[in-house]
Scaffold this active site. Structure first.
Site, PDB file in Angstrom:
ATOM      1  N   VAL A 287       0.805  -1.233   0.000  1.00 26.10           N
ATOM      2  CA  VAL A 287       0.000   0.000   0.000  1.00 26.10           C
ATOM      3  C   VAL A 287       0.835   1.278   0.000  1.00 26.10           C
ATOM      4  CG1 VAL A 287      -2.038  -1.063   1.057  1.00 26.10           C
ATOM      5  CG2 VAL A 287      -0.268  -0.024   2.527  1.00 26.10           C
TER       6      VAL A 287
ATOM      7  N   ASN B 260      -6.396  -0.816   6.085  1.00 23.15           N
ATOM      8  CA  ASN B 260      -6.137  -1.494   7.363  1.00 23.15           C
ATOM      9  C   ASN B 260      -4.671  -1.896   7.512  1.00 23.15           C
ATOM     10  OD1 ASN B 260      -6.666  -3.561   9.640  1.00 23.15           O
ATOM     11  ND2 ASN B 260      -5.983  -4.862   7.934  1.00 23.15           N
TER      12      ASN B 260
ATOM     13  N   TYR C  71       5.314   4.390  15.093  1.00 20.95           N
ATOM     14  CA  TYR C  71       3.945   3.869  14.971  1.00 20.95           C
ATOM     15  C   TYR C  71       2.942   4.900  15.507  1.00 20.95           C
ATOM     16  CZ  TYR C  71       0.194   0.338  15.584  1.00 20.95           C
ATOM     17  OH  TYR C  71      -0.977  -0.386  15.525  1.00 20.95           O
TER      18      TYR C  71
ATOM     19  N   LYS D  53      -0.063   6.932  13.493  1.00 18.91           N
ATOM     20  CA  LYS D  53      -1.474   6.824  13.895  1.00 18.91           C
ATOM     21  C   LYS D  53      -2.027   8.196  14.306  1.00 18.91           C
ATOM     22  CE  LYS D  53      -1.846   2.328  13.309  1.00 18.91           C
ATOM     23  NZ  LYS D  53      -2.692   1.753  12.236  1.00 18.91           N
TER      24      LYS D  53
HETATM   25  C1  BGC Z   1      -0.989  -2.403  18.536  1.00 18.46           C
HETATM   26  C2  BGC Z   1      -0.953  -3.535  19.510  1.00 18.46           C
HETATM   27  C3  BGC Z   1      -1.095  -3.040  20.939  1.00 18.46           C
HETATM   28  C4  BGC Z   1      -2.307  -2.167  21.059  1.00 18.46           C
HETATM   29  C5  BGC Z   1      -2.452  -1.581  22.456  1.00 18.46           C
HETATM   30  C6  BGC Z   1      -2.222  -1.593  18.785  1.00 18.46           C
HETATM   31  O1  BGC Z   1      -2.244  -0.537  17.897  1.00 18.46           O
HETATM   32  O2  BGC Z   1      -1.003  -2.914  17.224  1.00 18.46           O
HETATM   33  O3  BGC Z   1       0.266  -4.217  19.339  1.00 18.46           O
HETATM   34  O4  BGC Z   1      -1.243  -4.124  21.826  1.00 18.46           O
HETATM   35  O5  BGC Z   1      -2.222  -1.129  20.122  1.00 18.46           O
HETATM   36  O6  BGC Z   1      -1.242  -1.109  22.950  1.00 18.46           O
END
Ligand code: BGC
Length: 285
Positions: free
Chosen positions: A83, A109, A182, A186
């Protein structure tokens, strides 16, 4: 049918309760070879939709998803695409139209984690996560909006012109040390989603996010198979005291994709057993 920005959709809402809520609809789910993507693709089929099953590495998983969808009497088509690559995303959308002739629901996703503390994070780890988890969302969203505008509304299928459901994370608002790439992706996705929702709402294109907490998926398997970590760390973060199941997320995705949620726009819904409720304050503070 519509063309460009000149289309003015009717200001109506569904009147009757809707069952088998996605009959006649065509859905595209990225990262549908396992975990949440697989559960959502199957959930859509159960509700009556045909589904494009995207994967990037796990062909066997994608085939399993497609077989299950076909077992439910719906059509499935598998497409390999990374993606974060513009040409691959565009080829995937072309395949969607060649196969199904339209698209009603898109669920970006697919996401990855490459964890490191910031002072040890390589540029590659930073960029890969931003490329897949944020740029990948942009590319799928852009192609979806173009497609929805081209199609216009077909009232025999849905009151909306199209539905875009981003899969985010509780880490769009909860900081996560050791996972800053990450969380940055997000968090960025949150305001991308809201800005886009504002931009296309007048076209009756619905844009929302689902933000899951800890769900029993392959991405989380390591945590789930270490009893110590599961009991002492993870469950302490979940007021509901259970790990989420992929179906907890797929049920919500079906509802968000359906006309049952016709007036829901630009919202992030947390499916997290209360993880975003500052559980550290339970018995403290
Ligand atoms: C992650 C998980 C994690 C959860 C809560 C998600 O976005 O992919 O690995 O357990 O968040 O922390």
């Amino acid at each position: 049918m519509s063309s460009g920005n000149s289309y003015t959709p009717p200001n109506e809402m569904p009147q009757a309760p809707i069952h088998r809520v996605l009959v006649g609809q065509k859905a595209l789910v990225t990262g549908a070879s396992k975990g949440l993507g697989q559960a959502m693709a199957i959930g859509f089929a159960r509700a009556g939709a045909d589904v494009l099953v995207n994967y990037s590495t796990d062909l066997a998983g994608a085939e399993e998803t497609a077989r299950t969808i076909e077992g439910l009497g719906r059509r499935a088509t598998i497409f390999k695409a990374n993606v974060s690559k513009e040409d691959e995303v565009q080829a995937m959308f072309q395949h969607m139209f060649d196969t199904f002739g339209r698209m009603d629901i898109c669920v970006p996703n697919a996401a990855i984690q490459l964890n490191a503390r910031v002072d040890e994070m390589t540029l590659h780890q930073w960029q890969e996560v931003i490329n897949v988890n944020l740029t990948g969302m942009f590319l799928c969203a852009r192609e979806s909006i173009r497609a929805f505008k081209r199609q216009g509304i077909d009232r025999s299928i849905s009151y909306a012109c199209g539905k875009l459901i981003f899969i985010s994370s509780v880490h769009d608002i909860i900081p996560w040390e050791g996972h800053a790439n990450y969380a940055a992706a997000k968090g960025g996705l949150m305001l991308f989603m809201k800005s886009l929702a504002q931009e296309v709402a007048h076209l009756r294109i619905r844009v929302n996010s689902i933000s899951p907490g800890a769900i029993r998926t392959p991405m989380n398997v390591e945590k789930l198979t270490s009893p110590e970590m599961f009991e002492s760390t993870l469950l302490n973060l979940i007021p509901s005291k259970r790990i989420g199941e992929p179906e907890d997320v797929s049920r919500l995705a079906v509802w968000l994709a359906s006309d049952e949620s016709d007036y829901v726009q630009g919202t992030t819904i947390y499916v997290d057993g209360g993880m975003t409720l500052y559980p550290g304050f339970i018995g403290a503070g």
